[in-house]
Design a protein around this motif. Structure first.
Motif, mmCIF file in Angstrom:
data_model
loop_
_atom_site.group_PDB
_atom_site.id
_atom_site.type_symbol
_atom_site.label_atom_id
_atom_site.label_comp_id
_atom_site.label_asym_id
_atom_site.label_seq_id
_atom_site.Cartn_x
_atom_site.Cartn_y
_atom_site.Cartn_z
ATOM 1 N N PHE A 1 -45.445 -9.866 8.610
ATOM 2 C CA PHE A 1 -45.274 -9.456 10.010
ATOM 3 C C PHE A 1 -45.020 -10.615 10.965
ATOM 4 C CE2 PHE A 1 -47.917 -5.810 8.428
ATOM 5 C CZ PHE A 1 -46.903 -4.871 8.488
ATOM 6 N N GLY B 1 -46.110 -12.122 15.727
ATOM 7 C CA GLY B 1 -44.793 -12.339 15.148
ATOM 8 C C GLY B 1 -43.703 -12.388 16.206
ATOM 9 N N GLN C 1 -34.862 -9.542 15.083
ATOM 10 C CA GLN C 1 -36.196 -9.261 14.557
ATOM 11 C C GLN C 1 -37.003 -8.369 15.500
ATOM 12 O OE1 GLN C 1 -37.004 -10.118 11.583
ATOM 13 N NE2 GLN C 1 -39.218 -10.122 11.382
ATOM 14 N N THR D 1 -42.507 -14.941 2.696
ATOM 15 C CA THR D 1 -42.743 -14.702 4.111
ATOM 16 C C THR D 1 -44.220 -14.498 4.418
ATOM 17 O OG1 THR D 1 -42.399 -12.315 3.815
ATOM 18 C CG2 THR D 1 -40.472 -13.648 4.408
ATOM 19 N N MET E 1 -48.058 -8.044 14.439
ATOM 20 C CA MET E 1 -46.678 -7.869 14.898
ATOM 21 C C MET E 1 -46.473 -8.559 16.250
ATOM 22 S SD MET E 1 -45.677 -3.942 13.962
ATOM 23 C CE MET E 1 -45.720 -3.317 12.273
ATOM 24 N N LEU F 1 -38.979 -4.380 15.350
ATOM 25 C CA LEU F 1 -40.419 -4.160 15.451
ATOM 26 C C LEU F 1 -40.790 -2.720 15.811
ATOM 27 C CD1 LEU F 1 -41.699 -7.466 17.119
ATOM 28 C CD2 LEU F 1 -42.155 -6.653 14.792
ATOM 29 N N SER G 1 -38.401 -7.884 4.697
ATOM 30 C CA SER G 1 -39.835 -8.131 4.579
ATOM 31 C C SER G 1 -40.608 -7.302 5.588
ATOM 32 C CB SER G 1 -40.128 -9.621 4.781
ATOM 33 O OG SER G 1 -41.515 -9.873 4.823
ATOM 34 N N LEU G 2 -40.141 -7.263 6.828
ATOM 35 C CA LEU G 2 -40.835 -6.536 7.888
ATOM 36 C C LEU G 2 -40.932 -5.047 7.572
ATOM 37 C CD1 LEU G 2 -42.071 -6.421 10.748
ATOM 38 C CD2 LEU G 2 -39.736 -6.161 11.628
ATOM 39 N N TYR H 1 -39.522 -14.367 9.948
ATOM 40 C CA TYR H 1 -38.247 -13.684 10.152
ATOM 41 C C TYR H 1 -37.804 -13.026 8.851
ATOM 42 C CZ TYR H 1 -33.291 -12.949 11.056
ATOM 43 O OH TYR H 1 -32.042 -12.375 11.199
ATOM 44 N N ALA I 1 -44.228 -2.834 6.477
ATOM 45 C CA ALA I 1 -44.611 -1.666 7.272
ATOM 46 C C ALA I 1 -44.778 -0.446 6.376
ATOM 47 C CB ALA I 1 -43.562 -1.399 8.353
ATOM 48 N N ALA J 1 -40.356 -0.731 12.712
ATOM 49 C CA ALA J 1 -41.418 -1.029 11.747
ATOM 50 C C ALA J 1 -42.719 -0.333 12.150
ATOM 51 C CB ALA J 1 -41.630 -2.540 11.647
#
Length: 373
Positions: free
Chosen positions: A342, A34, A60, A339, A31, A64, A349-350, A345, A354, A67
């Motif tokens: 982590f 990322g 994004q 993607t 992360m 985090l 997905s993020l 973008y 998670a 996530a």
């Protein structure tokens, strides 16, 4: 957190001494990479589509902490609650996946996104981890000989998910889901003859996709014959790794990202190659490999078939998705819009990753007695 004593019987105390802290640390490190790469890659993409320079990065990075909270919160669950959450998640994501086909916005010839309350959501991202857990449960029920036709239900779920994904169309996600399902079938004890038959069927499906889906034909032809198709992004991606060398040009100093339309998403690894260098890319690769290999090592000697199958499915999804993205970026396989976990973008997905990795941490926690359920 290190102040927790081994005799601490509180929820967080038990969690701290039973969760795989090395895997958790590796995921948080990814992360972190990322966040750095998003600050480097997204301004050029934002300006191309008429947004403020750091608008995509701020979106994004704001996600985090959510996530990370979802990752840790999910890791507190018992296997029973992992199953329950996965069941509700699969039902909800399948409904949204079907709704996307009806009212979703078409982008680049595919309908994969749906707008809900002003938020753009990609349901297929949430299908993957929930599908892995639910099918693992079905396969394990079949082996328990309690009269539930778990294998037939798992086959039905697989056919339903594949049909919805191919209608979008999204061949890459369909292949990923099928690989998860096939790996679980193998681990559940399917005869090798069946495995071979399914492999032949899968190869036949890819051949059919080559002739039936023009974008698949174009990507495969471009991979096999450089003169037959558009290789602009691939050429720029390879150029980025050459420019970066072993140590990179430094965060924010890369130039190729301004020429790569998908530098902040599908080709984020190329940005890492130019700005952070080959050594940093190998560290990122090592983090992905460590999570996968350590996950399987934690499963050695696991007595619960459900935990073994579910965690294996989640690891296959995580590792294969990372491999596909990095291999595409390095032109080791045809390009595929997927993607890098982590790092790329994408809010859907993020958060879905998670959720899936939180499930993995929950399933691989060390438990004794009734906690194993």
């Amino acid at each position: 957190m290190t102040s927790f004593a081994r005799t601490d019987t509180s929820l967080m105390g038990r969690w701290w001494w039973t969760v795989d802290r090395w895997t958790l640390l590796s995921l948080i490190a990814l992360m972190g990479f990322g966040a750095v790469l998003m600050l480097a890659a997204s301004p050029a993409a934002a300006e191309r589509i008429g947004l403020k320079s750091f608008q995509l990065a701020s979106r994004q990075i704001m996600l985090l902490p959510l996530a990370a909270a979802l990752l840790i919160g999910m890791s507190l669950a018992t296997p029973r609650w992992v199953r329950r959450i996965a069941c509700f998640g699969l039902i909800g994501s399948l409904l949204l996946l079907a709704l996307t086909l009806a009212v979703g916005a078409e982008t680049k010839g595919a309908t994969r996104w749906i707008n809900l309350a002003g938020l753009s959501l990609q349901p297929s991202e949430f299908v993957k981890p929930c599908f892995a857990v639910v099918t693992a449960w079905m396969f394990s029920l079949q082996r328990e000989e309690n009269g539930i036709p778990g294998t037939k239900i798992a086959i039905g779920l697989w056919l339903l998910v594949i049909a919805l994904l191919l209608l979008q169309p999204d061949l890459g996600q369909a292949v990923l889901v099928s690989t998860i399902w096939g790996a679980q079938l193998f681990l559940a004890g399917l005869p090798l003859a069946w495995i071979a038959g399914l492999a032949v069927l899968g190869a036949g499906g890819l051949v059919a996709a080559y002739f039936a889906l023009p974008h698949v034909t174009e990507r495969i032809d471009s991979f096999l014959d450089p003169a037959s198709g558009d290789r602009y992004q691939i050429n720029r991606s390879l150029e980025a790794f050459v420019n970066g060398g072993p140590f990179g040009r430094g965060p924010g100093e890369g130039t190729v990202k301004a020429q790569l339309p998908d530098a902040h998403s599908d080709f984020i690894f190329a940005v890492a190659g130019e700005e952070l260098g080959t050594i940093a890319c190998l560290i990122i690769l090592g983090l992905f490999a460590f999570v996968v290999l350590r996950g399987f090592a934690r499963l050695m000697g696991e007595n619960s078939l459900f935990v073994l199958l579910a965690a294996s499915g989640l690891l296959v999804q995580f590792g294969l998705q990372a491999f596909i993205n990095m291999a595409s970026t390095l032109h080791l396989m045809p390009t595929k819009g997927m993607t890098l976990p982590f790092l790329s973008y994408g809010g859907s997905s993020l958060m879905a990753l998670a959720l899936g990795m939180g499930m993995l941490l929950a399933l691989t926690r060390r438990r004794v007695g009734g906690e194993a359920q």
